[in-house]
Write a protein that holds these residues in place. Structure first.
Motif, PDB file in Angstrom:
ATOM      1  N   LEU A   1      94.018  88.031  -5.456  1.00 40.24           N
ATOM      2  CA  LEU A   1      94.721  87.451  -4.314  1.00 40.24           C
ATOM      3  C   LEU A   1      95.641  88.464  -3.643  1.00 40.24           C
ATOM      4  CD1 LEU A   1      95.550  83.928  -5.772  1.00 40.24           C
ATOM      5  CD2 LEU A   1      93.932  84.455  -3.941  1.00 40.24           C
ATOM      6  N   ILE A   2      96.292  89.289  -4.430  1.00 39.81           N
ATOM      7  CA  ILE A   2      97.177  90.312  -3.859  1.00 39.81           C
ATOM      8  C   ILE A   2      96.357  91.317  -3.042  1.00 39.81           C
ATOM      9  CG2 ILE A   2      98.665  92.275  -4.460  1.00 39.81           C
ATOM     10  CD1 ILE A   2      99.664  90.511  -6.848  1.00 39.81           C
ATOM     11  N   LEU A   3      95.228  91.753  -3.577  1.00 39.78           N
ATOM     12  CA  LEU A   3      94.367  92.683  -2.842  1.00 39.78           C
ATOM     13  C   LEU A   3      93.789  92.042  -1.581  1.00 39.78           C
ATOM     14  CD1 LEU A   3      92.483  94.427  -5.788  1.00 39.78           C
ATOM     15  CD2 LEU A   3      94.281  95.394  -4.346  1.00 39.78           C
ATOM     16  N   LEU A   4      93.414  90.784  -1.679  1.00 37.42           N
ATOM     17  CA  LEU A   4      92.886  90.053  -0.533  1.00 37.42           C
ATOM     18  C   LEU A   4      93.945  89.934   0.563  1.00 37.42           C
ATOM     19  CD1 LEU A   4      90.273  88.523   0.265  1.00 37.42           C
ATOM     20  CD2 LEU A   4      91.363  86.463  -0.609  1.00 37.42           C
ATOM     21  N   THR A   5      95.164  89.629   0.170  1.00 37.99           N
ATOM     22  CA  THR A   5      96.250  89.499   1.136  1.00 37.99           C
ATOM     23  C   THR A   5      96.590  90.843   1.766  1.00 37.99           C
ATOM     24  OG1 THR A   5      97.139  87.611  -0.089  1.00 37.99           O
ATOM     25  CG2 THR A   5      98.628  88.712   1.445  1.00 37.99           C
ATOM     26  N   ALA A   6      96.665  91.884   0.950  1.00 36.47           N
ATOM     27  CA  ALA A   6      96.990  93.213   1.473  1.00 36.47           C
ATOM     28  C   ALA A   6      95.902  93.703   2.435  1.00 36.47           C
ATOM     29  CB  ALA A   6      97.164  94.198   0.320  1.00 36.47           C
ATOM     30  N   SER A   7      94.653  93.469   2.097  1.00 36.04           N
ATOM     31  CA  SER A   7      93.583  93.899   3.001  1.00 36.04           C
ATOM     32  C   SER A   7      93.589  93.077   4.291  1.00 36.04           C
ATOM     33  CB  SER A   7      92.226  93.816   2.308  1.00 36.04           C
ATOM     34  OG  SER A   7      91.917  92.493   1.960  1.00 36.04           O
ATOM     35  N   SER A   8      94.004  91.823   4.219  1.00 38.12           N
ATOM     36  CA  SER A   8      94.102  90.987   5.422  1.00 38.12           C
ATOM     37  C   SER A   8      95.216  91.475   6.337  1.00 38.12           C
ATOM     38  CB  SER A   8      94.341  89.534   5.035  1.00 38.12           C
ATOM     39  OG  SER A   8      93.292  89.056   4.249  1.00 38.12           O
ATOM     40  N   ILE A   9      96.323  91.887   5.744  1.00 31.68           N
ATOM     41  CA  ILE A   9      97.411  92.459   6.556  1.00 31.68           C
ATOM     42  C   ILE A   9      96.925  93.754   7.205  1.00 31.68           C
ATOM     43  CG2 ILE A   9      99.724  93.473   6.475  1.00 31.68           C
ATOM     44  CD1 ILE A   9     100.359  91.458   4.221  1.00 31.68           C
ATOM     45  N   GLY A  10      96.195  94.565   6.452  1.00 28.34           N
ATOM     46  CA  GLY A  10      95.625  95.794   7.011  1.00 28.34           C
ATOM     47  C   GLY A  10      94.646  95.518   8.142  1.00 28.34           C
ATOM     48  N   TYR A  11      93.848  94.477   7.991  1.00 26.13           N
ATOM     49  CA  TYR A  11      92.901  94.093   9.052  1.00 26.13           C
ATOM     50  C   TYR A  11      93.650  93.673  10.308  1.00 26.13           C
ATOM     51  CZ  TYR A  11      89.013  91.752  11.355  1.00 26.13           C
ATOM     52  OH  TYR A  11      88.052  91.371  12.261  1.00 26.13           O
ATOM     53  N   THR A  12      94.731  92.942  10.118  1.00 21.88           N
ATOM     54  CA  THR A  12      95.551  92.539  11.264  1.00 21.88           C
ATOM     55  C   THR A  12      96.141  93.764  11.944  1.00 21.88           C
ATOM     56  OG1 THR A  12      96.120  90.500  10.098  1.00 21.88           O
ATOM     57  CG2 THR A  12      97.468  91.078  11.990  1.00 21.88           C
ATOM     58  N   TYR A  13      96.621  94.711  11.158  1.00 19.69           N
ATOM     59  CA  TYR A  13      97.189  95.933  11.721  1.00 19.69           C
ATOM     60  C   TYR A  13      96.134  96.704  12.516  1.00 19.69           C
ATOM     61  CZ  TYR A  13      99.521 100.421  12.058  1.00 19.69           C
ATOM     62  OH  TYR A  13     100.076 101.575  12.533  1.00 19.69           O
ATOM     63  N   LYS A  14      94.940  96.775  11.976  1.00 19.62           N
ATOM     64  CA  LYS A  14      93.855  97.490  12.641  1.00 19.62           C
ATOM     65  C   LYS A  14      93.515  96.868  13.995  1.00 19.62           C
ATOM     66  CE  LYS A  14      88.959  98.179  12.098  1.00 19.62           C
ATOM     67  NZ  LYS A  14      87.832  97.677  11.357  1.00 19.62           N
ATOM     68  N   ASN A  15      93.603  95.560  14.105  1.00 21.33           N
ATOM     69  CA  ASN A  15      93.219  94.845  15.323  1.00 21.33           C
ATOM     70  C   ASN A  15      94.409  94.427  16.187  1.00 21.33           C
ATOM     71  OD1 ASN A  15      90.213  94.545  15.045  1.00 21.33           O
ATOM     72  ND2 ASN A  15      90.891  93.707  13.091  1.00 21.33           N
ATOM     73  N   ARG A  16      95.585  94.918  15.898  1.00 21.27           N
ATOM     74  CA  ARG A  16      96.798  94.452  16.569  1.00 21.27           C
ATOM     75  C   ARG A  16      96.782  94.627  18.088  1.00 21.27           C
ATOM     76  NH1 ARG A  16      97.646  99.356  14.592  1.00 21.27           N
ATOM     77  NH2 ARG A  16      98.781 100.898  15.816  1.00 21.27           N
ATOM     78  N   SER A  17      96.148  95.671  18.587  1.00 21.99           N
ATOM     79  CA  SER A  17      96.169  95.921  20.028  1.00 21.99           C
ATOM     80  C   SER A  17      95.334  94.899  20.795  1.00 21.99           C
ATOM     81  CB  SER A  17      95.676  97.336  20.326  1.00 21.99           C
ATOM     82  OG  SER A  17      94.333  97.478  19.918  1.00 21.99           O
ATOM     83  N   GLU A  18      94.414  94.257  20.124  1.00 27.96           N
ATOM     84  CA  GLU A  18      93.532  93.302  20.788  1.00 27.96           C
ATOM     85  C   GLU A  18      93.954  91.855  20.573  1.00 27.96           C
ATOM     86  OE1 GLU A  18      90.083  94.565  18.810  1.00 27.96           O
ATOM     87  OE2 GLU A  18      89.848  96.369  20.018  1.00 27.96           O
ATOM     88  N   LEU A  19      94.993  91.634  19.790  1.00 21.90           N
ATOM     89  CA  LEU A  19      95.440  90.272  19.499  1.00 21.90           C
ATOM     90  C   LEU A  19      96.539  89.851  20.466  1.00 21.90           C
ATOM     91  CD1 LEU A  19      95.681  90.401  15.597  1.00 21.90           C
ATOM     92  CD2 LEU A  19      93.864  89.388  16.972  1.00 21.90           C
ATOM     93  N   ALA A  20      96.359  88.697  21.068  1.00 22.21           N
ATOM     94  CA  ALA A  20      97.411  88.123  21.902  1.00 22.21           C
ATOM     95  C   ALA A  20      98.498  87.557  20.989  1.00 22.21           C
ATOM     96  CB  ALA A  20      96.825  87.016  22.790  1.00 22.21           C
ATOM     97  N   CYS A  21      99.605  87.175  21.556  1.00 25.35           N
ATOM     98  CA  CYS A  21     100.713  86.638  20.757  1.00 25.35           C
ATOM     99  C   CYS A  21     100.275  85.395  19.980  1.00 25.35           C
ATOM    100  CB  CYS A  21     101.897  86.314  21.661  1.00 25.35           C
ATOM    101  SG  CYS A  21     103.363  85.771  20.759  1.00 25.35           S
ATOM    102  N   MET A  22      99.515  84.526  20.613  1.00 27.22           N
ATOM    103  CA  MET A  22      99.058  83.313  19.928  1.00 27.22           C
ATOM    104  C   MET A  22      98.116  83.651  18.770  1.00 27.22           C
ATOM    105  SD  MET A  22      99.302  80.093  19.606  1.00 27.22           S
ATOM    106  CE  MET A  22     100.084  79.524  21.076  1.00 27.22           C
ATOM    107  N   ASP A  23      97.250  84.631  18.970  1.00 23.38           N
ATOM    108  CA  ASP A  23      96.368  85.059  17.884  1.00 23.38           C
ATOM    109  C   ASP A  23      97.187  85.617  16.723  1.00 23.38           C
ATOM    110  OD1 ASP A  23      94.165  84.403  19.464  1.00 23.38           O
ATOM    111  OD2 ASP A  23      94.034  86.429  20.294  1.00 23.38           O
ATOM    112  N   GLY A  24      98.195  86.407  17.049  1.00 21.17           N
ATOM    113  CA  GLY A  24      99.071  86.957  16.009  1.00 21.17           C
ATOM    114  C   GLY A  24      99.815  85.867  15.260  1.00 21.17           C
ATOM    115  N   MET A  25     100.226  84.821  15.977  1.00 20.22           N
ATOM    116  CA  MET A  25     100.899  83.701  15.325  1.00 20.22           C
ATOM    117  C   MET A  25      99.953  83.004  14.352  1.00 20.22           C
ATOM    118  SD  MET A  25     103.094  82.185  18.532  1.00 20.22           S
ATOM    119  CE  MET A  25     103.253  80.582  17.833  1.00 20.22           C
TER     120      MET A  25
END
Length: 154
Positions: free
Chosen positions: A9-33
């Motif tokens: 679960l820790i690895l899954l969560t950390a990789s999900s945060i990394g995925y969000t960071y990778k895609n941050r420029s394409e995410l609108a505020c609502m998507d980020g929320m």
């Protein structure tokens, strides 16, 4: 077995945060929320259940740890996109962290629910990946309509 599940679960969560960071420029505020709320809530619920099973006799400590985990994950994920997303992520982490240890304490055999929540967590992450793909497509279409290059060279 419980330790391996927590590590997963820790690895899954950390990789999900990394995925969000990778895609941050394409995410609108609502998507980020949505990303922050989902990861904050699911991490605190899943890890909170595991922590409660591990700390069987200490509901208070399990709740505190689950809330802190959910708040941290929600804040980190949201901060990548915007402060609004960060606040939403923190609040979702608090709610999940408060509920999961109480639920774990009430169950006689919590492992079935722990495995079920792991599967739900993975399914929710698949939905987040689909959301990121939609957001990427919308970003590219918006960039084309504006007549600018979506991937400027440095």
């Amino acid at each position: 077995m419980l330790f391996l599940n927590m590590l997963f679960l820790i690895l899954l969560t950390a990789s999900s945060i990394g995925y969000t960071y990778k895609n941050r420029s394409e995410l609108a505020c609502m998507d980020g929320m949505i990303f922050a709320m989902t990861l904050g809530a699911m991490s605190s619920i899943s890890l909170g259940l595991n922590i409660q099973v591990y700390l069987t006799n200490d509901l208070g400590l399990a709740t505190i740890l689950a809330v802190l985990i959910g708040m941290s994950v929600g804040f980190l994920t949201g901060k990548i996109v915007s402060l609004t997303a960060s606040i939403e992520g923190v609040m979702a982490g608090i709610m999940g962290g408060l509920m999961s240890p109480m639920l774990g304490a009430m169950l006689a055999h919590p492992m079935m629910l722990i495995w079920f929540m792991d599967i739900v967590y993975i399914l929710v992450l698949v939905l987040l990946v689909c959301l990121a793909k939609e957001a990427r497509q919308a970003f590219l279409e918006e960039s084309r309509e504006a007549g600018r290059d979506p991937n400027p060279s440095p």
